[in-house]
Design a protein around this motif. Structure first.
Motif: not given
Length: 505
Positions: A165-173, A144-155
């Motif tokens: 796209a970032a919110v959709k990625f985070f919610l799905y995963t 779960e932790g590695m979702l945060i930096p990817m969310f920020l990178i996209i966002g």
């Protein structure tokens, strides 16, 4: 190197601490310092993983470089690490890819550079943690932790629709992973332990196995992603910066497939057997249907994103065809070929998809368009770049001699042992992959110069040539000599198969 040296912890925490240090010393005036620090940390982490490879015993399936410390004593949750022949190639792929991402973003990223590089370094450590964790809760924290930096990178560094796209990625995963946590809690109360290897030995009834398998399926299928929970991926790829797309395709998609091997197959072997038809069906839909979807894309990034979904269908097909092969032949030989083919396909896809996304990034940096229609005749103005992009396109099509051929051929060959018609359907990817990839290359690379923008293009600079050249060597190296990778994984794959077949009720 001492036997008790915490090399795995070093590989995990070096990039995380390096990323945090970069954030603490961030300054818009110290751009060169930031770049050099990011490169040094990523290279040192890669060196750590190389040492893991050179000191790895290729002849045993046992977990190596094990580390264990108490973490939350009341619930028997431990900081427990270890790797085998299944996880080591993925760790090497993670550290190798991160070095390339740092170099690729060297001059391209001009906004919040320190935060950008730090996000990738922190994510690298967390991803290595996912492949190393031998405690279910530790695995979940890294996952779960590695979702945060990817969310920020996209966002932050993404395209015009980056927030969506970032919110959709985070919610799905994230939501998909909640059921995995519920499964871990059930298994803890059944086994009295969160140790993953203890969970492998747990005997549970069929109903419980099916429910646990479905919980794992939701989490891992979203991450792969499998049809029909794949819709977040094209949006994330299109909006993500080039480095984000590379890590998404090369590493993050592999985590779902890794989860099937580490959790679903060994913990729920009967449910995996009972529902193998579902997994095979979903895999073939991804291979065939998503291949047709890729054919109609006009955005290069979106086309490669759908191509990733199609190719990852081969991975899950290779993993779950094993039960049909065993029923047909009574042998684990063909089944081992399917599992190993899926693993090789994971590594190959990491190389090829990274290279293709980087190629699109090279073009986008010059013309600021990903639309296929904006190009044409690129080979006339960028001949060296065109040669490399054609190589990667051929690898994506499964050309013999490239890494794209090895895994797909092994999976198709093993599927033949189970069912001719399933193998025939799976083999259509060789036609569809060539169709959508080479059609894109034809329209972008070949023909007359299409417009003034293409006429003004300049060929690769030294940095771009280094990154794409290294990936070209990797693609050809794995395609011509896959033995070093296969030798690492073979004992672990054989042990996993024996465990699955012996554990069945």
């Amino acid at each position: 190197m001492p036997a008790d040296f915490p090399l795995l912890s070093l590989a995990i925490w070096l990039p995380i601490v390096g990323g945090l240090l970069m954030l603490a010393t961030a300054s818009e005036q110290r751009v060169q310092h930031t770049r050099m620090l990011a490169l040094i940390v990523s290279l040192l982490t890669f060196l750590c993983t190389i040492l893991l490879y050179t000191h790895f015993n290729h002849k045993t399936y046992h977990m190596q470089f094990a580390e264990k410390m108490e973490w939350i004593q009341a619930f028997d949750i431990n900081y427990h690490l270890g790797i085998d022949g299944i996880s080591l190639p993925l760790i090497l792929l993670t550290s190798f890819t991160t070095v390339l991402v740092v170099i690729a973003g060297w001059e391209v990223i001009r906004y919040k550079l320190a935060q950008y590089m730090a996000a990738f370094l922190i994510m690298e450590g967390l991803m290595i943690g996912v492949f190393s964790a031998l405690d279910a809760i530790l695995f979940y924290v890294f996952w779960e932790g590695m979702l945060i930096p990817m969310f920020l990178i996209i966002g932050i560094w993404g395209g015009p629709h980056r927030v969506y796209a970032a919110v959709k990625f985070f919610l799905y995963t994230f939501l998909g992973s909640v059921l995995m946590l519920v499964a871990f809690l059930y298994l803890y109360f059944a086994a009295g332990s969160f140790a993953i290897l203890d969970l492998h030995q747990l005997k549970i009834g069929m109903t419980a196995q099916v429910l646990i398998f479905i919980a794992f399926l939701v989490a891992f299928a979203v991450k792969v992603p499998m049809w029909p929970v794949h819709t977040w991926l094209p949006d994330a790829h299109v909006e993500a910066p080039t480095g984000g797309s590379v890590i998404l395709a090369a590493i993050m998609l592999k985590m779902g497939a890794y989860g099937f091997l580490r959790f679903s197959l060994p913990i729920t072997p009967d449910a995996s057997h009972e529902l193998d038809w579902l997994m095979i069906m979903l895999s073939l839909i991804a291979v065939v249907y998503i291949g047709f979807v890729a054919l109609v894309q006009t955005d290069m990034k979106k086309l490669i994103a759908y191509s990733s979904i199609s190719h990852m269908g081969f991975v899950t097909l290779g993993f779950f065809i094993v039960f049909m092969i065993f029923e047909q032949t009574g042998s684990t030989h063909g089944a081992a070929m399917g599992l190993e083919g899926g693993l090789v396909q994971m590594i190959s896809h990491g190389f090829v998809s990274s290279a293709l996304f980087l190629c699109v990034g090279v073009l986008y940096d010059r013309l600021h368009s990903r639309e296929i229609s904006a190009y044409g005749g690129v080979a006339n103005t960028m001949p060296a770049f065109a040669a490399l992009m054609v190589l990667f396109a051929l690898a994506n099509s499964g050309l013999p001699g490239t890494s794209g051929f090895v895994g797909e051929f092994m999976v198709i060959l093993s599927t033949f042992k189970a069912n001719f018609w399933l193998a025939l359907l799976a083999g259509t990817t060789l036609i569809l992959g060539a169709a959508y990839t080479l059609w894109m290359v034809k329209r972008v690379i070949f023909g007359a110069v299409a417009n003034d923008g293409v006429a003004s293009l300049k060929d690769m600079n030294a940095r771009e040539a280094l990154v794409l050249g290294v990936l070209a060597v990797a693609v050809l190296g794995l395609g011509l000599w896959p033995a070093p990778v296969l030798d690492i994984m073979h004992p672990s794959v054989q042990h996993l198969l024996q465990h699955i077949m012996q554990s069945k009720l």
